[in-house]
Write a protein that holds these residues in place. Structure first.
Motif, PDB file in Angstrom:
ATOM      1  N   VAL A 123     -57.856 -14.940 -38.624  1.00 26.49           N
ATOM      2  CA  VAL A 123     -57.058 -13.801 -38.189  1.00 26.49           C
ATOM      3  C   VAL A 123     -57.784 -12.500 -38.548  1.00 26.49           C
ATOM      4  O   VAL A 123     -58.141 -12.291 -39.715  1.00 26.49           O
ATOM      5  CB  VAL A 123     -55.663 -13.816 -38.843  1.00 26.49           C
ATOM      6  N   ARG A 124     -58.001 -11.669 -37.560  1.00 22.35           N
ATOM      7  CA  ARG A 124     -58.660 -10.390 -37.812  1.00 22.35           C
ATOM      8  C   ARG A 124     -57.615  -9.294 -37.987  1.00 22.35           C
ATOM      9  O   ARG A 124     -57.719  -8.443 -38.856  1.00 22.35           O
ATOM     10  CB  ARG A 124     -59.567 -10.046 -36.625  1.00 22.35           C
ATOM     11  N   ARG A 125     -56.560  -9.347 -37.173  1.00 22.24           N
ATOM     12  CA  ARG A 125     -55.521  -8.324 -37.240  1.00 22.24           C
ATOM     13  C   ARG A 125     -54.207  -8.981 -36.842  1.00 22.24           C
ATOM     14  O   ARG A 125     -54.195  -9.888 -36.001  1.00 22.24           O
ATOM     15  CB  ARG A 125     -55.848  -7.196 -36.248  1.00 22.24           C
ATOM     16  N   GLY A 126     -53.136  -8.543 -37.459  1.00 19.25           N
ATOM     17  CA  GLY A 126     -51.828  -9.081 -37.118  1.00 19.25           C
ATOM     18  C   GLY A 126     -51.426 -10.218 -38.053  1.00 19.25           C
ATOM     19  O   GLY A 126     -51.756 -10.201 -39.233  1.00 19.25           O
ATOM     20  N   GLY A 127     -50.738 -11.204 -37.527  1.00 20.18           N
ATOM     21  CA  GLY A 127     -50.264 -12.298 -38.360  1.00 20.18           C
ATOM     22  C   GLY A 127     -49.912 -13.512 -37.515  1.00 20.18           C
ATOM     23  O   GLY A 127     -49.576 -13.385 -36.338  1.00 20.18           O
ATOM     24  N   VAL A 128     -50.011 -14.677 -38.141  1.00 21.64           N
ATOM     25  CA  VAL A 128     -49.755 -15.932 -37.439  1.00 21.64           C
ATOM     26  C   VAL A 128     -48.884 -16.801 -38.318  1.00 21.64           C
ATOM     27  O   VAL A 128     -49.039 -16.804 -39.541  1.00 21.64           O
ATOM     28  CB  VAL A 128     -51.083 -16.659 -37.145  1.00 21.64           C
ATOM     29  N   ARG A 129     -47.971 -17.505 -37.714  1.00 22.52           N
ATOM     30  CA  ARG A 129     -47.273 -18.513 -38.509  1.00 22.52           C
ATOM     31  C   ARG A 129     -47.622 -19.890 -37.987  1.00 22.52           C
ATOM     32  O   ARG A 129     -47.731 -20.116 -36.772  1.00 22.52           O
ATOM     33  CB  ARG A 129     -45.769 -18.286 -38.547  1.00 22.52           C
ATOM     34  N   VAL A 130     -47.831 -20.788 -38.934  1.00 18.23           N
ATOM     35  CA  VAL A 130     -48.134 -22.174 -38.616  1.00 18.23           C
ATOM     36  C   VAL A 130     -46.894 -22.975 -38.999  1.00 18.23           C
ATOM     37  O   VAL A 130     -46.410 -22.852 -40.119  1.00 18.23           O
ATOM     38  CB  VAL A 130     -49.351 -22.664 -39.414  1.00 18.23           C
ATOM     39  N   PHE A 131     -46.395 -23.738 -38.079  1.00 18.93           N
ATOM     40  CA  PHE A 131     -45.146 -24.435 -38.344  1.00 18.93           C
ATOM     41  C   PHE A 131     -45.120 -25.799 -37.686  1.00 18.93           C
ATOM     42  O   PHE A 131     -45.852 -26.069 -36.750  1.00 18.93           O
ATOM     43  CB  PHE A 131     -43.960 -23.599 -37.832  1.00 18.93           C
ATOM     44  N   ARG A 132     -44.279 -26.655 -38.220  1.00 19.00           N
ATOM     45  CA  ARG A 132     -44.083 -27.980 -37.639  1.00 19.00           C
ATOM     46  C   ARG A 132     -42.694 -28.061 -37.039  1.00 19.00           C
ATOM     47  O   ARG A 132     -41.751 -27.479 -37.561  1.00 19.00           O
ATOM     48  CB  ARG A 132     -44.221 -29.059 -38.715  1.00 19.00           C
ATOM     49  N   THR A 133     -42.601 -28.789 -35.960  1.00 16.20           N
ATOM     50  CA  THR A 133     -41.316 -28.979 -35.314  1.00 16.20           C
ATOM     51  C   THR A 133     -40.976 -30.457 -35.381  1.00 16.20           C
ATOM     52  O   THR A 133     -41.767 -31.296 -34.960  1.00 16.20           O
ATOM     53  CB  THR A 133     -41.383 -28.532 -33.841  1.00 16.20           C
ATOM     54  N   SER A 134     -39.830 -30.775 -35.941  1.00 15.74           N
ATOM     55  CA  SER A 134     -39.427 -32.179 -35.980  1.00 15.74           C
ATOM     56  C   SER A 134     -38.888 -32.550 -34.618  1.00 15.74           C
ATOM     57  O   SER A 134     -38.612 -31.682 -33.785  1.00 15.74           O
ATOM     58  CB  SER A 134     -38.339 -32.392 -37.036  1.00 15.74           C
TER      59      SER A 134
END
Lengths: 236, 236
Positions: B55-66
């Motif tokens: 990530v250079r700028r901003g934000g990311v979420r990593v998530f799992r979906t059941s």
DNA sequence: CGGTGCGTTGACATTTCTCAACTGTTGTGG
DNA sequence: CCACAACAGTTGAGAAATGTCAACGCACCG
């Protein structure tokens, strides 16, 4: 355990599987067998990181202790698995404690210092290490998912389904690899709650616990629970 | 972002820090910039693994979906951090999904295929990869510990203390890197519960939330909470 | 200016924990 | 070899914490 056995054991570990025999032999040269008694501490959180371990016989639990005394089980290590590789490779002190949970637990200890040097010389070793670290990562992601399941029965069901089971008399039998108290700690629930869930399942004919064995009569209910949470059982 | 900037950005990542400039240049050659909008999906759980990202700028979420739709946030990735390396290196499909949580999020995408080949040729790269995988491992162990803290206020306090804070007017100010709803998801609690805890802290003069900023008036209460669990606050 | 969704608050249902007592098993030391 | 201690496991009762449902204000975006 003879040197030859150590070598054979090591070459079956995920880290070293598929590597040339002589390369694993290099590792075996400085690997040492260590026997520990039930309840014996293998290393303590914060202690200097001197080695990683593989379990040959018995079982080990890896846990963290908060400054207040609360204990959280991170892993249960069973024969053929290893632990503390990440710590040994990159940290100066262990981030968790390890303790034998079975009598006559037998470990193969791989000292960090010679191993690090060997790994620098032998890039082929890192492939296995990266793979095994990734496996740990996946396992931990699974644990996080498990712990994030809010309802206790669902967490338990989810965990049980991840355990190996064998068939007997037309129903699945799961051998619990730990005491129920430890299992409760693993799932971050009170032992009493675990007992009550098992009781409820028994009453409903879903599953029945017999010592360290769990007889699953209706695996579909278990799967529904693990998956969807709470609705499925309440409706029935 | 120019090629030179990509190179400079990559060399600051934990994986590549300290490596010769020309080696990182090799990576930069096939790295691509990718811009994503707020809410845009970067990859989906189960999708074929073709790259890892930084990530250079901003934000990311990593998530799992059941399979039932429940979502568990695994990580929030912020500028200077990377994600999905483990998956890219050893898996064929992503074990989780990733999504931008800020507008104008800018990523550097490193395709798995050329990178794997490069890593085989260049053992020096693996050192950084092993180190960064270990860091992930430790981070996940931390998350597990966090999730295993049973009381919601303690979990929240523990998490907040792990966030960077700055001083202002004699008290600490923590900038929340995500919305409160997301934070609640991260901690596996209901958004309402989060709101109520913050309310209680405000009433007690412990801390006060002001939009995405949190003003901590008494950090010792927070530390006691994060640590001991529930006793400390109830007694006061 | 109207919609969409976050954040907050209240009321209520449920789950889970805590405390306490009791049982059965295991291992130890006399 | 037995008595006793220690501890896992179970059960019950009550308290506390948290989730759920519902309503509302508010900011932001189109």
């Amino acid at each position: 355990m003879s040197d030859g056995e150590v070598l054979q054991f090591l070459s079956r570990l995920p880290h070293f599987r598929g590597l040339p025999r002589e390369l694993v032999g290099e590792v075996a040269k400085f690997a040492r067998v260590r026997s520990v008694e039930l309840g014996e501490t293998i290393f303590l959180q914060g202690e200097a990181c001197t080695a990683f371990y593989a379990v040959r016989r018995g079982g080990v639990r890896v846990f963290r202790t908060s400054s207040e005394g609360r204990e959280q089980v991170l892993h249960h290590i069973r024969p053929g698995q290893s632990f503390a590789e990440a710590a040994a490779l990159t940290l100066s002190s262990y981030p968790a404690s390890a303790q034998a949970v079975e009598r006559d637990t037998e470990l193969v200890k791989v000292p960090a210092e010679p191993f690090s040097k060997l790994i620098e010389r032998e890039p082929r070793l890192t492939v296995g290490m990266v793979a095994s670290l990734s496996t740990w990562l996946l396992g931990l992601v699974g644990r996080i998912e498990e712990l994030s399941i809010s309802s206790a029965p669902a967490r338990l069901a989810h965990h049980l389904l991840s355990l190996p089971s064998r068939e007997r008399d037309g129903h699945a039998v799961i051998q619990l690899p730990m005491t129920k108290k430890e299992l409760a700690g693993h799932l971050a629930i009170a032992p009493e709650t675990l007992s009550r869930i098992l009781r409820a399942w028994k009453d409903r004919g879903v599953a029945e616990s017999d010592g360290s064995e769990l007889h699953v009569h209706d695996s579909r209910v278990l799967e529904a629970l693990a998956d969807g949470g709470r609705s499925e059982i309440r409706a029935t």
